[in-house]
Structures are given as C-alpha cells and as structure tokens.
Design a protein around this motif. Structure first.
Motif, PDB file in Angstrom:
ATOM      1  N   VAL A   4       0.813  -1.220   0.000  1.00 45.89           N
ATOM      2  CA  VAL A   4       0.000   0.000   0.000  1.00 45.89           C
ATOM      3  C   VAL A   4       0.845   1.267   0.000  1.00 45.89           C
ATOM      4  CG1 VAL A   4      -1.983  -1.129   1.072  1.00 45.89           C
ATOM      5  CG2 VAL A   4      -0.277   0.003   2.517  1.00 45.89           C
ATOM      6  N   GLY A   6       2.602   4.535  -0.942  1.00 42.40           N
ATOM      7  CA  GLY A   6       2.274   5.534  -1.959  1.00 42.40           C
ATOM      8  C   GLY A   6       1.147   6.446  -1.520  1.00 42.40           C
ATOM      9  N   ASN A   7       0.653   7.199  -2.493  1.00 44.70           N
ATOM     10  CA  ASN A   7      -0.389   8.193  -2.243  1.00 44.70           C
ATOM     11  C   ASN A   7      -1.749   7.668  -2.683  1.00 44.70           C
ATOM     12  OD1 ASN A   7       1.474  10.160  -1.304  1.00 44.70           O
ATOM     13  ND2 ASN A   7       2.037  10.562  -3.423  1.00 44.70           N
ATOM     14  N   TRP A   8      -2.766   7.974  -1.893  1.00 42.38           N
ATOM     15  CA  TRP A   8      -4.126   7.504  -2.126  1.00 42.38           C
ATOM     16  C   TRP A   8      -5.104   8.664  -1.986  1.00 42.38           C
ATOM     17  CZ3 TRP A   8      -5.172   2.239  -2.974  1.00 42.38           C
ATOM     18  CH2 TRP A   8      -4.084   1.379  -2.804  1.00 42.38           C
ATOM     19  N   GLU A  80      -3.897  -3.881  -6.623  1.00 39.84           N
ATOM     20  CA  GLU A  80      -3.382  -2.991  -5.584  1.00 39.84           C
ATOM     21  C   GLU A  80      -3.586  -1.507  -5.869  1.00 39.84           C
ATOM     22  OE1 GLU A  80       0.665  -4.144  -4.736  1.00 39.84           O
ATOM     23  OE2 GLU A  80       0.086  -6.212  -4.320  1.00 39.84           O
ATOM     24  N   ASP A  81      -4.636  -1.156  -6.612  1.00 40.44           N
ATOM     25  CA  ASP A  81      -4.897   0.258  -6.873  1.00 40.44           C
ATOM     26  C   ASP A  81      -6.199   0.742  -6.231  1.00 40.44           C
ATOM     27  OD1 ASP A  81      -6.800  -0.918  -8.494  1.00 40.44           O
ATOM     28  OD2 ASP A  81      -6.363   0.336 -10.232  1.00 40.44           O
ATOM     29  N   ARG A 100      -8.414   5.046  -3.765  1.00 40.90           N
ATOM     30  CA  ARG A 100      -7.722   4.675  -4.999  1.00 40.90           C
ATOM     31  C   ARG A 100      -6.341   5.314  -4.992  1.00 40.90           C
ATOM     32  NH1 ARG A 100     -10.766   2.134  -8.553  1.00 40.90           N
ATOM     33  NH2 ARG A 100     -13.005   2.363  -8.419  1.00 40.90           N
ATOM     34  N   ARG A 101      -5.415   4.626  -5.629  1.00 41.60           N
ATOM     35  CA  ARG A 101      -4.067   5.194  -5.741  1.00 41.60           C
ATOM     36  C   ARG A 101      -4.138   6.524  -6.465  1.00 41.60           C
ATOM     37  NH1 ARG A 101       0.168   2.378  -3.867  1.00 41.60           N
ATOM     38  NH2 ARG A 101      -0.081   0.124  -3.774  1.00 41.60           N
ATOM     39  N   ASN A 102      -3.324   7.452  -6.017  1.00 37.77           N
ATOM     40  CA  ASN A 102      -3.250   8.775  -6.619  1.00 37.77           C
ATOM     41  C   ASN A 102      -1.979   8.871  -7.453  1.00 37.77           C
ATOM     42  OD1 ASN A 102      -3.611  11.481  -7.194  1.00 37.77           O
ATOM     43  ND2 ASN A 102      -2.719  12.175  -5.290  1.00 37.77           N
ATOM     44  N   ASN A 105      -0.546   7.149 -12.371  1.00 37.66           N
ATOM     45  CA  ASN A 105      -1.183   5.888 -12.735  1.00 37.66           C
ATOM     46  C   ASN A 105      -2.670   6.058 -12.999  1.00 37.66           C
ATOM     47  OD1 ASN A 105       1.244   4.625 -12.479  1.00 37.66           O
ATOM     48  ND2 ASN A 105       0.837   3.807 -10.449  1.00 37.66           N
TER      49      ASN A 105
END
Length: 126
Positions: A4, A6-8, A80-81, A100-102, A105
């Motif tokens: 996980v 990263g930025n969300w 994983e998004d 959701r991933r920011n 992507n």
C-alpha cells in the motif's frame, strides 16, 4: 502480500455524508505508517497499520481535533490500486470507506479506458 506504499485519494461516509481524504503510506513488511488529511475540520491524522495478504487494518489518530482513534478494516484489490472497507469509532460511530491510488497511474488508467471506449465505438460504427 499487497503493498500500500504511496499516495491515495479516498472517501469515507458518516451518516451518509461523504468526506474526501488524501493519504500517504510507507510499508515495511506487513506494517505500514502514514498520514491522512481529511477535507473537513478534522484535519491531519497519523496512521499505523498492517497488511496481511489482501486484508488491511489501521488506526487513524487525529493530531489536534479528536482524541478518539478510528479503526479501519478492509480489502485491497488484486492489482493494488483500490481498497475499501469499514471504519468505526468504538461501537458508537461507523461507516464505509474506499480509496484509490493517486498519481500518474490514475491518469494513464483513465486514458487507457477512454482509448478502449473509442476503439469499441469506432468498431461498432463500421
């Protein structure tokens, strides 16, 4: 095990009212830490949690506005998004959440979807 880091960008619901949030997580093994910034008066919070397989759980503690910790549990998608689940503050307050991933992507994903839709529309019109 899902990653996980990263930025969300996410939303949680309380009494059917949505609140947007931004999160940044750093994972090491099964454990992760991070911060969340709610788009309301509650502001910034710290996060400590665990990932086991595709399951996620974490505790969110606001820095200034609230002393009550918020418990989040949920599931992470295969790619994983995306993740979603339930949150609660004791037995008194609860609701659902998703994130959701920011980042780039999401833009690439949107462009890919639009290109596929355009190709489908073009092929149907031929």
């Amino acid at each position: 095990m899902a990653d996980v880091s990263g930025n969300w960008l996410g939303t949680y619901w309380q009494d059917e009212m949505p609140t947007r949030f931004e999160a940044a997580f750093v994972q090491s093994g099964n454990a992760f830490t991070g911060s969340i910034l709610d788009d309301n008066y509650l502001g910034e919070a710290t996060v400590n949690g665990d990932v086991i397989g595709r399951s996620i759980s974490f505790i969110k503690r606001y820095l200034v506005t609230s002393y009550a910790p918020v418990t989040y549990t949920g599931t992470i998608s295969q790619n994983e998004d995306y993740m979603q689940g339930k949150w609660n503050i004791g037995s008194r307050y609860s609701g659902s959440w998703e994130a959701r991933r920011n980042g780039d992507n999401l833009i690439v994903d949107l462009q890919t979807r639009l290109e596929k839709e355009t190709l489908l529309t073009t092929s149907k019109n031929l």
